[in-house]
Motif scaffolding. Structure first.
Motif, mmCIF file in Angstrom:
data_model
loop_
_atom_site.group_PDB
_atom_site.id
_atom_site.type_symbol
_atom_site.label_atom_id
_atom_site.label_comp_id
_atom_site.label_asym_id
_atom_site.label_seq_id
_atom_site.Cartn_x
_atom_site.Cartn_y
_atom_site.Cartn_z
ATOM 1 N N GLY B 2 -4.508 17.169 18.320
ATOM 2 C CA GLY B 2 -4.534 15.775 17.943
ATOM 3 C C GLY B 2 -3.507 15.334 16.916
ATOM 4 O O GLY B 2 -2.336 15.682 16.976
ATOM 5 N N GLN B 3 -4.036 14.588 16.031
ATOM 6 C CA GLN B 3 -3.140 14.036 15.014
ATOM 7 C C GLN B 3 -3.392 14.690 13.674
ATOM 8 O O GLN B 3 -3.351 14.068 12.639
ATOM 9 C CB GLN B 3 -3.376 12.524 14.881
ATOM 10 N N ARG B 4 -3.674 15.953 13.751
ATOM 11 C CA ARG B 4 -3.884 16.623 12.487
ATOM 12 C C ARG B 4 -2.613 16.542 11.688
ATOM 13 O O ARG B 4 -1.533 16.898 12.120
ATOM 14 C CB ARG B 4 -4.258 18.086 12.716
ATOM 15 N N THR B 5 -2.770 16.047 10.491
ATOM 16 C CA THR B 5 -1.595 15.920 9.636
ATOM 17 C C THR B 5 -1.956 16.317 8.217
ATOM 18 O O THR B 5 -3.087 16.169 7.786
ATOM 19 C CB THR B 5 -1.098 14.467 9.593
ATOM 20 N N THR B 6 -1.001 16.813 7.582
ATOM 21 C CA THR B 6 -1.123 16.951 6.113
ATOM 22 C C THR B 6 -0.081 16.003 5.563
ATOM 23 O O THR B 6 1.074 16.355 5.335
ATOM 24 C CB THR B 6 -0.854 18.397 5.684
ATOM 25 N N GLU B 7 -0.512 14.779 5.452
ATOM 26 C CA GLU B 7 0.427 13.707 5.205
ATOM 27 C C GLU B 7 1.125 13.870 3.875
ATOM 28 O O GLU B 7 0.537 14.327 2.889
ATOM 29 C CB GLU B 7 -0.320 12.372 5.264
ATOM 30 N N ASN B 8 2.344 13.478 3.855
ATOM 31 C CA ASN B 8 3.109 13.510 2.619
ATOM 32 C C ASN B 8 2.627 12.386 1.734
ATOM 33 O O ASN B 8 2.778 11.212 2.058
ATOM 34 C CB ASN B 8 4.597 13.349 2.942
ATOM 35 N N VAL B 9 2.010 12.741 0.681
ATOM 36 C CA VAL B 9 1.519 11.726 -0.243
ATOM 37 C C VAL B 9 2.253 11.850 -1.564
ATOM 38 O O VAL B 9 1.716 11.623 -2.611
ATOM 39 C CB VAL B 9 -0.003 11.859 -0.426
ATOM 40 N N GLY B 10 3.431 12.237 -1.461
ATOM 41 C CA GLY B 10 4.166 12.513 -2.676
ATOM 42 C C GLY B 10 4.903 11.322 -3.205
ATOM 43 O O GLY B 10 4.340 10.254 -3.399
ATOM 44 N N VAL B 11 6.160 11.465 -3.504
ATOM 45 C CA VAL B 11 6.923 10.493 -4.255
ATOM 46 C C VAL B 11 7.020 9.172 -3.513
ATOM 47 O O VAL B 11 6.928 8.110 -4.118
ATOM 48 C CB VAL B 11 8.318 11.057 -4.565
ATOM 49 N N ASN B 12 7.240 9.243 -2.248
ATOM 50 C CA ASN B 12 7.426 8.010 -1.488
ATOM 51 C C ASN B 12 6.293 7.031 -1.710
ATOM 52 O O ASN B 12 6.529 5.849 -1.978
ATOM 53 C CB ASN B 12 7.559 8.310 -0.005
ATOM 54 N N ASP B 13 5.112 7.516 -1.563
ATOM 55 C CA ASP B 13 3.950 6.628 -1.736
ATOM 56 C C ASP B 13 3.907 6.097 -3.165
ATOM 57 O O ASP B 13 3.635 4.916 -3.389
ATOM 58 C CB ASP B 13 2.647 7.363 -1.397
ATOM 59 N N SER B 14 4.147 6.926 -4.124
ATOM 60 C CA SER B 14 4.082 6.512 -5.533
ATOM 61 C C SER B 14 5.110 5.424 -5.803
ATOM 62 O O SER B 14 4.796 4.424 -6.482
ATOM 63 C CB SER B 14 4.337 7.709 -6.450
ATOM 64 N N VAL B 15 6.301 5.614 -5.255
ATOM 65 C CA VAL B 15 7.348 4.616 -5.488
ATOM 66 C C VAL B 15 6.984 3.293 -4.814
ATOM 67 O O VAL B 15 7.121 2.217 -5.418
ATOM 68 C CB VAL B 15 8.697 5.148 -4.943
ATOM 69 N N LEU B 16 6.560 3.408 -3.585
ATOM 70 C CA LEU B 16 6.210 2.183 -2.865
ATOM 71 C C LEU B 16 5.032 1.455 -3.544
ATOM 72 O O LEU B 16 5.024 0.214 -3.639
ATOM 73 C CB LEU B 16 5.827 2.511 -1.413
ATOM 74 N N VAL B 17 4.114 2.226 -3.990
ATOM 75 C CA VAL B 17 2.956 1.620 -4.655
ATOM 76 C C VAL B 17 3.399 0.912 -5.934
ATOM 77 O O VAL B 17 2.973 -0.220 -6.223
ATOM 78 C CB VAL B 17 1.888 2.694 -4.956
ATOM 79 N N GLU B 18 4.244 1.545 -6.680
ATOM 80 C CA GLU B 18 4.705 0.939 -7.939
ATOM 81 C C GLU B 18 5.487 -0.330 -7.674
ATOM 82 O O GLU B 18 5.310 -1.346 -8.356
ATOM 83 C CB GLU B 18 5.557 1.953 -8.706
ATOM 84 N N LEU B 19 6.358 -0.255 -6.652
ATOM 85 C CA LEU B 19 7.121 -1.455 -6.313
ATOM 86 C C LEU B 19 6.204 -2.569 -5.829
ATOM 87 O O LEU B 19 6.396 -3.748 -6.152
ATOM 88 C CB LEU B 19 8.160 -1.115 -5.236
ATOM 89 N N SER B 20 5.237 -2.175 -5.073
ATOM 90 C CA SER B 20 4.299 -3.173 -4.569
ATOM 91 C C SER B 20 3.509 -3.818 -5.704
ATOM 92 O O SER B 20 3.247 -5.022 -5.698
ATOM 93 C CB SER B 20 3.344 -2.517 -3.563
ATOM 94 N N ARG B 21 3.165 -3.049 -6.682
ATOM 95 C CA ARG B 21 2.439 -3.600 -7.830
ATOM 96 C C ARG B 21 3.299 -4.572 -8.605
ATOM 97 O O ARG B 21 2.788 -5.506 -9.239
ATOM 98 C CB ARG B 21 1.988 -2.473 -8.745
ATOM 99 N N GLN B 22 4.594 -4.349 -8.555
ATOM 100 C CA GLN B 22 5.491 -5.265 -9.259
ATOM 101 C C GLN B 22 5.799 -6.510 -8.445
ATOM 102 O O GLN B 22 6.567 -7.361 -8.887
ATOM 103 C CB GLN B 22 6.794 -4.528 -9.597
ATOM 104 N N GLY B 23 5.221 -6.574 -7.258
ATOM 105 C CA GLY B 23 5.392 -7.765 -6.454
ATOM 106 C C GLY B 23 6.427 -7.633 -5.366
ATOM 107 O O GLY B 23 6.804 -8.623 -4.734
ATOM 108 N N ASP B 24 6.888 -6.410 -5.116
ATOM 109 C CA ASP B 24 7.892 -6.191 -4.076
ATOM 110 C C ASP B 24 7.203 -6.250 -2.719
ATOM 111 O O ASP B 24 6.504 -5.314 -2.314
ATOM 112 C CB ASP B 24 8.566 -4.846 -4.285
ATOM 113 N N SER B 25 7.401 -7.314 -2.012
ATOM 114 C CA SER B 25 6.720 -7.496 -0.724
ATOM 115 C C SER B 25 7.250 -6.524 0.322
ATOM 116 O O SER B 25 6.526 -6.107 1.235
ATOM 117 C CB SER B 25 6.880 -8.930 -0.238
ATOM 118 N N GLU B 26 8.499 -6.153 0.178
ATOM 119 C CA GLU B 26 9.063 -5.207 1.148
ATOM 120 C C GLU B 26 8.392 -3.847 1.017
ATOM 121 O O GLU B 26 8.112 -3.168 2.013
ATOM 122 C CB GLU B 26 10.570 -5.085 0.912
ATOM 123 N N ALA B 27 8.150 -3.436 -0.189
ATOM 124 C CA ALA B 27 7.453 -2.170 -0.401
ATOM 125 C C ALA B 27 6.050 -2.222 0.164
ATOM 126 O O ALA B 27 5.556 -1.255 0.756
ATOM 127 C CB ALA B 27 7.428 -1.846 -1.895
#
Lengths: 346, 202
Positions: B2-27
């Motif tokens: 199936g779709q067993r994944t060990t998803e990468n929850v590392g830097v990418n998510d943290s960066v996108l989350v931070e940008l999103s919190r700052q109001g970055d709609s693209e993030a």
């Protein structure tokens, strides 16, 4: 060997690679020697594979746009929602205040209605025009055989039936020196501090004095008036006790000075009335007698014996102590003194 | 598998989350695009209805975006996102009880019976399962979904998170707020229950 529930967990954990290395080795050993466990493990693995083989279903294409639109709406509506919330809170507060005000108003109306129903009735006191006493006026008229008495323009005093029994006295004095008598009477009234309770009317040269006073004050006045008795031609006392409200008058003709003094010193109103009755009977009988002592005494008129200066009627002459006499005394006597002159004879 | 994944929850998510919190709609949009299919799939396998799954997925992302300012990164964004999705879906399932599968036997009777045969063959002791073959067999997939839906939602969510989404026990425990031992025991019972249903069907 472990019981089945733990074995199942063991196998599932082994299947999911969730066992520690030591546990994994132990499990593998168990399985290697147990065909049942091997079969069980295979079935679990197949079930997992079947479920895992279900294809990934992708989200609808417009989902991202919908999510963005929903977020946009949420962002736009949030201030409006907060405003609406505040507005709603204000509206609710206003309604609560209105409810409380309505309840207070209702209670006030209800209280007014209840008070109107159960409030005690007020008793209105009668008012006396120009007087603080509740004594009707009486008038003493002085008979003059030669003077036709017109209708009296007596000072008006509000006639209010007093709560207490009162004595209505009319003293009619007839004298040749009417002016002097009048001056004396006026002075006596003034000296006894009764001037403020006096109504004075002048009627064709004949003065009438109407005043209300206590019995004590009336007695003092009577005592003073008794001094002029020898100068009077005649004196008639009309007494009406208001207590019985019968309107019956007791007319004492040819009132002597002694009788007047006794009347003045009456112990009570009832006593005065009784004395008046007695005097009436006595004088009537005396009139029939040949002596007529009282008439002789009254007929003696010596102007020089009076020697009473014409007083000046001023309130300042009234002694202070006599003015204070009135306080606390009930008005029990309504007295009117009318003085007229006489002609050459009766 | 199936779709067993060990998803990468590392830097990418943290960066996108931070940008999103700052109001970055693209993030924010990138976060949505990254996880929308997986979230939708999990929710669909849990609730069994396409329209409901779409609405629940939308609600999940709206809630995440609204509250991303409160995200304190005590767990990974991935775990936080799936926790919201699973909770919304469980609440929905318990509230509406929209699962309209009345009886597996009834549905099986109405079908051609071919899936049954296929399943029987797959579960034969000496057979092996080809996941792609299973995925390609729509009737078989439908049958499997029906059996999955027949499970209690508390068991179903474990099967979905583990066998479909491929989460490990720790992640499942974090999302469901359970102890690790509880996850193990419940998952074991869920798989046993599913196996019994399959064997009973056969």
């Amino acid at each position: 060997m472990k019981d089945i529930p733990n074995i199942n967990e063991f196998l599932n954990s082994l299947l999911d690679d969730e066992l520690a290395p030591r546990e994994r080795i132990q499990a593998q050993r168990m399985i290697a020697h147990d065909r049942q466990l091997q079969k069980q493990l295979r079935q679990l693995q197949k079930c997992r594979t079947l479920i895992g083989s279900l294809p990934l279903v992708k989200a609808p294409e417009q989902l991202t746009e919908k999510i963005k639109a929903a977020v946009q709406i949420e962002t736009t509506e949030q201030p409006q929602r907060q405003f609406d919330k505040l507005k709603g809170a204000r509206h609710l507060l206003f309604r609560k205040v209105l409810s409380v005000a309505a309840m207070v108003a209702l209670l006030a109306i209800l209280g007014t209605v209840v008070y109107t129903i159960v409030a005690p009735e007020k008793v209105e006191r009668p008012t006396i025009v120009g007087q603080d006493l509740q004594v009707p006026a009486t008038t003493v008229e002085v008979d003059s055989p030669e003077v036709k008495l017109p209708s009296l323009a007596l000072p008006k005093v509000a006639k209010v039936r007093p709560a207490e029994p009162v004595l209505l006295c009319k003293l009619r004095l007839s004298a040749a020196a009417a002016d002097a008598i009048d001056s004396f009477v006026s002075r006596a009234i003034q000296d006894n501090g009764l001037s403020q309770y006096l109504s004075l009317a002048s009627r064709q040269g004949k003065n009438s004095y109407a005043l209300t006073c206590s019995r004590k004050e009336a007695n003092l006045l009577f005592n003073d008036l008794a001094q002029i008795w020898p100068k009077l031609d005649s004196a008639t006392l009309t007494v009406q006790a208001d207590a019985d409200q019968s309107g019956q008058e007791i007319i004492v003709k040819n009132l002597s000075s002694e009788q007047f003094r006794q009347f003045a010193g009456g112990a009570s109103l009832e006593n005065c009335v009784q004395m008046a009755k007695n005097f009436t009977a006595l004088n009537n009988m005396t009139a029939l007698l040949p002596a007529k002592e009282i008439l002789t005494t009254i007929a003696d008129s010596t102007d020089e014996r009076l020697a009473i200066p014409k007083p000046v009627f001023t309130s300042n002459d009234i002694p202070a102590k006599k003015q204070q006499r009135r306080s606390g005394l009930a008005a029990e006597v309504y007295l009117t003194i009318n003085i007229t002159g006489i002609g050459a004879g009766d | 598998m199936g779709q067993r994944t060990t998803e990468n929850v590392g830097v990418n998510d943290s960066v996108l989350v931070e940008l999103s919190r700052q109001g970055d709609s693209e993030a924010t949009e990138r976060l949505i695009l990254k996880y929308q299919h997986r979230i939708y799939n999990v929710i669909l396998r849990m609730c069994g209805n396409v329209d409901d799954a779409a609405e629940l997925t939308q609600d999940t992302f709206v809630k995440v975006i609204k509250n991303i300012g409160n995200f304190q990164a005590r767990s990974s964004f991935y775990t936080w996102l799936f926790r919201i999705a699973v909770n919304l879906t469980l609440n929905y399932c318990q509230r509406d009880m929209r699962l309209s599968i009345s009886s597996l036997d009834t549905q099986i009777d109405s079908s051609s019976g071919k899936p049954r045969q296929t399943l029987k063959e797959l579960l034969a002791d000496d057979s092996s399962i080809d996941p792609s073959a299973v995925a390609a067999n729509k009737e078989l997939c439908r049958l499997l979904i029906q059996m999955l839906m027949n499970l209690d939602e508390s068991m179903r969510v474990l099967i979905v998170l583990r066998d479909i989404e491929g989460m490990n026990y720790a992640q499942i425990a974090q999302i469901l707020g359970l102890e690790l031992g509880t996850v193990k025991s419940r998952l074991s019972r869920a798989r046993n229950a599913l196996r019994e249903k399959l064997e009973a069907f056969l």
